[in-house]
Scaffold this motif. Structure first.
Motif, short mmCIF file in Angstrom:
data_model
loop_
_atom_site.label_atom_id
_atom_site.label_comp_id
_atom_site.label_asym_id
_atom_site.label_seq_id
_atom_site.Cartn_x
_atom_site.Cartn_y
_atom_site.Cartn_z
N ALA A 35 5.97 5.77 -1.62
CA ALA A 35 4.89 6.44 -2.35
C ALA A 35 4.99 6.17 -3.85
CB ALA A 35 4.95 7.94 -2.10
N VAL A 36 3.84 6.22 -4.51
CA VAL A 36 3.77 6.07 -5.97
C VAL A 36 4.45 7.25 -6.66
CG1 VAL A 36 2.21 6.04 -7.95
CG2 VAL A 36 1.69 4.64 -5.95
N ALA A 37 4.10 8.45 -6.24
CA ALA A 37 4.62 9.66 -6.89
C ALA A 37 6.14 9.72 -6.77
CB ALA A 37 3.99 10.90 -6.28
N ASN A 38 6.80 9.99 -7.86
CA ASN A 38 8.25 10.19 -7.92
C ASN A 38 9.08 8.95 -7.62
OD1 ASN A 38 7.84 13.02 -8.43
ND2 ASN A 38 7.46 13.26 -6.24
N LEU A 39 8.46 7.78 -7.63
CA LEU A 39 9.18 6.54 -7.35
C LEU A 39 10.22 6.29 -8.44
CD1 LEU A 39 9.29 4.01 -5.46
CD2 LEU A 39 7.80 2.92 -7.15
N SER A 103 -6.49 8.81 3.43
CA SER A 103 -6.09 9.09 2.05
C SER A 103 -5.03 10.17 2.04
CB SER A 103 -7.31 9.52 1.22
OG SER A 103 -7.87 10.69 1.77
N GLY A 104 -4.40 10.32 0.90
CA GLY A 104 -3.36 11.33 0.74
C GLY A 104 -2.26 10.82 -0.17
N THR A 105 -1.42 9.95 0.35
CA THR A 105 -0.31 9.41 -0.43
C THR A 105 -0.63 7.98 -0.85
OG1 THR A 105 1.21 10.72 0.93
CG2 THR A 105 2.17 8.96 -0.42
N ASN A 106 -0.60 7.71 -2.16
CA ASN A 106 -0.81 6.35 -2.64
C ASN A 106 0.47 5.55 -2.47
OD1 ASN A 106 -3.44 6.98 -3.33
ND2 ASN A 106 -2.92 7.48 -5.43
N TRP A 107 0.33 4.28 -2.14
CA TRP A 107 1.46 3.41 -1.86
C TRP A 107 1.87 2.63 -3.09
CZ3 TRP A 107 1.03 0.74 3.57
CH2 TRP A 107 0.63 1.67 4.53
N SER A 108 3.16 2.35 -3.22
CA SER A 108 3.66 1.60 -4.37
C SER A 108 4.44 0.35 -3.97
CB SER A 108 4.56 2.49 -5.22
OG SER A 108 5.07 1.75 -6.30
N LYS A 109 5.29 0.45 -2.96
CA LYS A 109 6.16 -0.66 -2.57
C LYS A 109 6.29 -0.72 -1.05
CE LYS A 109 9.26 -0.83 -6.55
NZ LYS A 109 8.69 -2.02 -7.11
N LEU A 110 6.56 -1.94 -0.57
CA LEU A 110 6.99 -2.14 0.81
C LEU A 110 8.43 -2.61 0.77
CD1 LEU A 110 3.98 -4.01 2.45
CD2 LEU A 110 4.54 -1.58 2.58
N LEU A 111 9.25 -2.03 1.63
CA LEU A 111 10.63 -2.45 1.79
C LEU A 111 10.77 -3.18 3.10
CD1 LEU A 111 12.63 0.79 0.84
CD2 LEU A 111 11.70 -0.97 -0.67
N THR A 136 -4.34 2.39 -2.58
CA THR A 136 -4.86 3.75 -2.47
C THR A 136 -5.60 3.84 -1.14
OG1 THR A 136 -5.11 3.89 -4.87
CG2 THR A 136 -6.35 5.48 -3.54
N PRO A 137 -4.95 4.39 -0.11
CA PRO A 137 -5.58 4.46 1.21
C PRO A 137 -6.88 5.26 1.18
CG PRO A 137 -3.23 4.87 1.38
CD PRO A 137 -3.59 4.91 -0.08
N ASP A 138 -7.86 4.81 1.99
CA ASP A 138 -9.17 5.47 2.01
C ASP A 138 -9.76 5.56 3.42
OD1 ASP A 138 -9.87 2.86 2.58
OD2 ASP A 138 -11.04 2.55 0.76
N GLY A 139 -8.93 5.40 4.44
CA GLY A 139 -9.41 5.46 5.81
C GLY A 139 -9.64 4.09 6.43
N SER A 140 -9.58 3.06 5.63
CA SER A 140 -9.75 1.71 6.17
C SER A 140 -8.38 1.12 6.54
CB SER A 140 -10.47 0.81 5.16
OG SER A 140 -9.73 0.73 3.96
N ASN A 141 -8.41 -0.08 7.09
CA ASN A 141 -7.16 -0.76 7.43
C ASN A 141 -6.46 -1.24 6.17
OD1 ASN A 141 -7.95 -0.41 10.07
ND2 ASN A 141 -8.44 -2.55 10.44
N ILE A 142 -5.15 -1.27 6.22
CA ILE A 142 -4.33 -1.81 5.14
C ILE A 142 -3.62 -3.03 5.69
CG2 ILE A 142 -2.32 -1.44 3.66
CD1 ILE A 142 -3.16 1.49 3.44
N VAL A 143 -3.77 -4.15 5.01
CA VAL A 143 -3.14 -5.40 5.43
C VAL A 143 -2.16 -5.85 4.35
CG1 VAL A 143 -3.49 -7.81 6.07
CG2 VAL A 143 -5.18 -6.08 6.76
N ALA A 144 -0.93 -6.06 4.75
CA ALA A 144 0.07 -6.64 3.86
C ALA A 144 0.13 -8.12 4.18
CB ALA A 144 1.42 -5.99 4.07
N GLN A 145 -0.41 -8.93 3.28
CA GLN A 145 -0.41 -10.37 3.48
C GLN A 145 0.88 -10.93 2.88
OE1 GLN A 145 -3.80 -12.38 1.88
NE2 GLN A 145 -3.29 -14.30 2.88
N ILE A 146 1.72 -11.47 3.74
CA ILE A 146 3.01 -11.99 3.32
C ILE A 146 2.81 -13.38 2.72
CG2 ILE A 146 5.38 -12.49 4.07
CD1 ILE A 146 4.37 -9.49 4.40
#
Length: 155
Positions: A35-39, A103-111, A136-146
């Protein structure tokens, strides 16, 4: 790649190889979103030796509906092949998709982490690499393109 965890320097290719060869059985790579918050700062995170350590400070894993850790097993990984022409080793994983992430928690990093067994607690999971992934999730799909070169390069 943003950074390699200190515990994984010199080890990432070996741990990838272990998953690819099912040694031990049920070992896997995990993809975990932070998560972005408190990272915590990268300088703090890179010193953490386990996933439990990463999540024991102020840093949190995301909690969105539609999110779950991705588990990559031997069948998901490409063969470990050194690039003898360029004198390096690239490690690749397939692109990852999370479906209908609310929506809810914004993403910052992938480990990318190594899990030695199916029942391994976070205290046994070794973080390998961290990748900036601001979403920033909004109900749609999230794709991590490597990246075409993979998630890790040893040169």
């Amino acid at each position: 790649m943003d950074f390699v965890f200190n515990i994984a320097k010199g080890r990432a290719a070996e741990l990838y190889w272990r998953v690819k060869n099912s040694d031990p059985a049920n070992s896997a790579l995990l993809i975990v979103a932070l998560a972005v918050a408190n990272l915590e700062a990268d300088t703090v995170l890179r010193d953490k030796d386990t996933l439990a350590d990463v999540l024991s400070g102020s840093t949190d894993e995301v909690t969105n509906s539609g999110y779950a850790r991705k588990v990559l097993t031997a069948a998901d990984l490409a063969a470990l092949t050194p690039d003898d022409v360029n004198d390096r080793m690239d490690l690749d994983i397939p692109d990852q998709t999370w479906t209908a992430v609310q929506s809810g928690t914004n993403w910052s990093k992938l480990l990318i982490c190594y899990r030695p067994g199916a029942a391994s607690p976070d205290s046994a999971v070794i973080p390998l690499t961290a990748h900036d992934f601001t979403i920033t999730p909004d109900g749609s799909n999230i794709v991590a393109q490597i990246d075409a070169a993979g998630f890790y390069r040893a040169a």
